[in-house]
Motif scaffolding. Structure first.
Motif, PDB file in Angstrom:
ATOM      1  N   TRP A  41      36.370  43.790  48.146  1.00  0.00           N
ATOM      2  CA  TRP A  41      35.204  43.656  47.266  1.00  0.00           C
ATOM      3  C   TRP A  41      35.282  42.330  46.527  1.00  0.00           C
ATOM      4  N   ILE A  51      31.182  42.638  50.377  1.00  0.00           N
ATOM      5  CA  ILE A  51      32.501  42.969  50.898  1.00  0.00           C
ATOM      6  C   ILE A  51      32.795  42.080  52.087  1.00  0.00           C
ATOM      7  N   VAL A  59      37.846  49.249  50.099  1.00  0.00           N
ATOM      8  CA  VAL A  59      36.696  49.281  49.203  1.00  0.00           C
ATOM      9  C   VAL A  59      36.317  50.749  49.014  1.00  0.00           C
TER      10      VAL A  59
END
Length: 164
Positions: A41, A51, A59
């Motif tokens: 992220w 991302i 994430v």
């Protein structure tokens, strides 16, 4: 031909803020917490979350079920296809619904993920985005996303509000 098929959506940025999701996508159904392995992220040079592929990172997000109308609305908010592109990714689902398939002891679902593939370098967050992300972080923590993940990945970009 119209379809009523629902889409599973991986909300990892300000769409962790459940109130924002409810206002943007009134038909959405919150399904729980999910995780995408080997991605990380960031806040990009546009000032918003995206991302990037990154082996060994992860994430966390909330998984939502979207109606076709809500998906179309969200496409507008995400600036598809100019700002973000839509991808389908296999993510690990921690919720209670019996979605997806079990692989190696993990429940895997295919989810819609919005990714900015053009602006892939770190940048500062937009001022208005800090407020929304702090609401998102509060909901993420309340929804079971690990505090260690928030501290390691989101807090370097998003300062905590003065009240914390």
């Amino acid at each position: 031909m119209a379809t009523d098929a629902k889409t599973l959506y991986f909300g990892y940025g300000s769409n962790l803020w459940r109130d924002q999701m409810n206002r943007r996508c009134p038909d959405n159904k919150f399904l729980g917490t999910t995780r995408l392995a080997d991605w990380r992220w960031i806040i990009n040079t546009a000032g918003y979350a995206t991302i990037l592929p990154s082996e060994g990172d992860e994430v966390y997000a909330f998984l939502y079920e979207l109606s076709p109308a809500d998906e179309a609305i969200l496409d507008g908010y995400e600036g598809v296809p100019t700002s973000y592109v839509k991808q389908t990714m296999a993510v690990e689902y921690f919720g209670t619904k019996d979605y997806g398939v079990v692989r190696h002891g993990k429940r895997i679902v295919d989810a819609l993920v919005y990714v900015d593939v053009q602006r892939v370098k770190d940048g500062p967050p937009k001022t208005e985005y800090i407020y929304r992300m702090n609401r998102a972080i509060a909901d993420a923590l309340a929804g079971g996303i690990p505090k260690a993940y928030i501290e390691k990945n989101l807090r370097p970009y998003i300062p905590a509000p003065a009240s914390e």
